[in-house]
Motif scaffolding. Structure first.
Motif, mmCIF file in Angstrom:
data_model
loop_
_atom_site.group_PDB
_atom_site.id
_atom_site.type_symbol
_atom_site.label_atom_id
_atom_site.label_comp_id
_atom_site.label_asym_id
_atom_site.label_seq_id
_atom_site.Cartn_x
_atom_site.Cartn_y
_atom_site.Cartn_z
ATOM 1 N N LEU A 62 15.487 -10.230 7.940
ATOM 2 C CA LEU A 62 14.330 -9.542 7.454
ATOM 3 C C LEU A 62 14.661 -9.807 5.554
ATOM 4 O O LEU A 62 15.809 -8.810 5.393
ATOM 5 C CB LEU A 62 13.725 -8.267 7.555
ATOM 6 C CG LEU A 62 12.711 -7.640 6.981
ATOM 7 C CD1 LEU A 62 11.109 -8.624 6.451
ATOM 8 C CD2 LEU A 62 12.174 -6.114 6.658
ATOM 9 N N LEU A 73 3.205 -11.809 4.677
ATOM 10 C CA LEU A 73 4.558 -12.529 5.160
ATOM 11 C C LEU A 73 4.513 -13.405 5.613
ATOM 12 O O LEU A 73 3.694 -14.430 5.770
ATOM 13 C CB LEU A 73 4.441 -11.740 6.473
ATOM 14 C CG LEU A 73 4.870 -11.594 8.009
ATOM 15 C CD1 LEU A 73 6.787 -11.166 7.474
ATOM 16 C CD2 LEU A 73 5.128 -11.255 8.850
ATOM 17 N N VAL A 109 10.210 -12.611 7.603
ATOM 18 C CA VAL A 109 11.493 -12.802 8.936
ATOM 19 C C VAL A 109 11.352 -14.121 9.389
ATOM 20 O O VAL A 109 10.539 -14.718 9.451
ATOM 21 C CB VAL A 109 10.650 -11.895 9.510
ATOM 22 C CG1 VAL A 109 8.971 -12.128 10.495
ATOM 23 C CG2 VAL A 109 11.456 -11.233 11.266
ATOM 24 N N MET A 148 5.516 -7.057 12.061
ATOM 25 C CA MET A 148 6.102 -6.987 11.255
ATOM 26 C C MET A 148 5.005 -6.708 10.473
ATOM 27 O O MET A 148 4.654 -5.896 9.231
ATOM 28 C CB MET A 148 6.413 -8.571 10.915
ATOM 29 C CG MET A 148 7.125 -8.270 10.626
ATOM 30 S SD MET A 148 9.301 -7.181 10.748
ATOM 31 C CE MET A 148 8.983 -7.333 9.021
ATOM 32 N N GLN A 151 4.350 -2.308 9.684
ATOM 33 C CA GLN A 151 4.805 -1.709 8.900
ATOM 34 C C GLN A 151 3.820 -1.349 7.606
ATOM 35 O O GLN A 151 3.420 -2.213 6.926
ATOM 36 C CB GLN A 151 6.129 -3.041 8.958
ATOM 37 C CG GLN A 151 7.550 -3.265 9.545
ATOM 38 C CD GLN A 151 7.772 -1.820 10.930
ATOM 39 O OE1 GLN A 151 8.006 -1.295 9.888
ATOM 40 N NE2 GLN A 151 7.241 -1.668 11.546
ATOM 41 N N ILE A 154 3.865 -4.642 4.478
ATOM 42 C CA ILE A 154 4.217 -6.172 5.040
ATOM 43 C C ILE A 154 2.457 -5.926 4.727
ATOM 44 O O ILE A 154 1.557 -5.025 5.696
ATOM 45 C CB ILE A 154 4.245 -6.197 6.384
ATOM 46 C CG1 ILE A 154 5.674 -5.941 6.180
ATOM 47 C CG2 ILE A 154 3.851 -8.000 7.084
ATOM 48 C CD1 ILE A 154 6.143 -6.924 5.035
#
Length: 199
Positions: A62, A73, A109, A148, A151, A154
């Motif tokens: 990441l 993302l 990522v 992700m 989080q 994100i």
């Protein structure tokens, strides 16, 4: 945060294509290290749950911009070296495409598919049935997006997914899942040939 536009996607696709011309290896060419942005990459190596119907932990790299986000993302899927066993391939992290999106405010990522590098399990393959290979890997990629998106830094509703070769094939397969969070797919020479190392 700026919206994801067609111009951004097309420019990114062009840069990714140029960066992939030099190598199809999973770990990327060592020369790409010189393309790293001057800003901090805040690199972390994570263990992320894969598809919950086939539990496994996936290794992922990441990169995040400085600041608190939330960041859109970018998911970059690796290629494969069919002459080397998956578990012996190195972690995919040196790639200009990641640096390109990071420099534009994306969190990036780079997941390793199951059985590759430090990811658990073993890739399920079906000889010439490449469709099922792609779908299984797509479910793992979707699980990475799920993780992700949970989080706080994100923005899980603004996702771009790309991949080269084997990763391009998996990116196309992800498109068949019709995930509304994914706003763009970038495929660079997507294909998969049954690896010698798995025979």
């Amino acid at each position: 945060m700026r919206p994801i536009t067609l111009q951004v996607l097309l420019t990114a696709a062009a840069f990714i294509c140029l960066s992939m011309l030099t190598s199809a290896r999973a770990d990327g060419p060592a020369s790409e290290a010189g393309f790293r942005p001057e800003t901090s990459m805040n690199e972390k190596v994570l263990s992320i749950p894969g598809d919950s119907t086939r539990p496994v932990e996936l290794q992922a790299t990441l990169y995040t911009p400085n600041g608190q986000g939330p960041f859109p993302l970018f998911v970059m899927n690796h290629g494969a070296d069919g002459s080397v066993r998956p578990e012996l391939q190195t972690r995919f992290h040196l790639t200009f495409s990641a640096y390109y999106f990071l420099s534009r405010g994306y969190a990036v990522v780079l997941p390793m598919m199951r059985g590759y590098a430090g990811s658990g399990g073993r890739m399920e393959h079906y000889r010439c049935d490449y469709e099922n290979v792609g779908r299984n890997n797509a479910r793992d990629i979707r699980a990475v997006i799920d993780y992700m998106a949970s989080q706080p830094n994100i923005d899980g509703n603004r996702v771009v997914v790309a991949g080269e070769s084997f990763g391009g094939w998996n990116t196309l397969a992800l498109g068949t899942l019709h995930d509304p969070r994914v706003k763009g797919l970038i495929n660079v020479a997507g294909e998969w040939v049954h690896p010698i190392a798995l025979k």
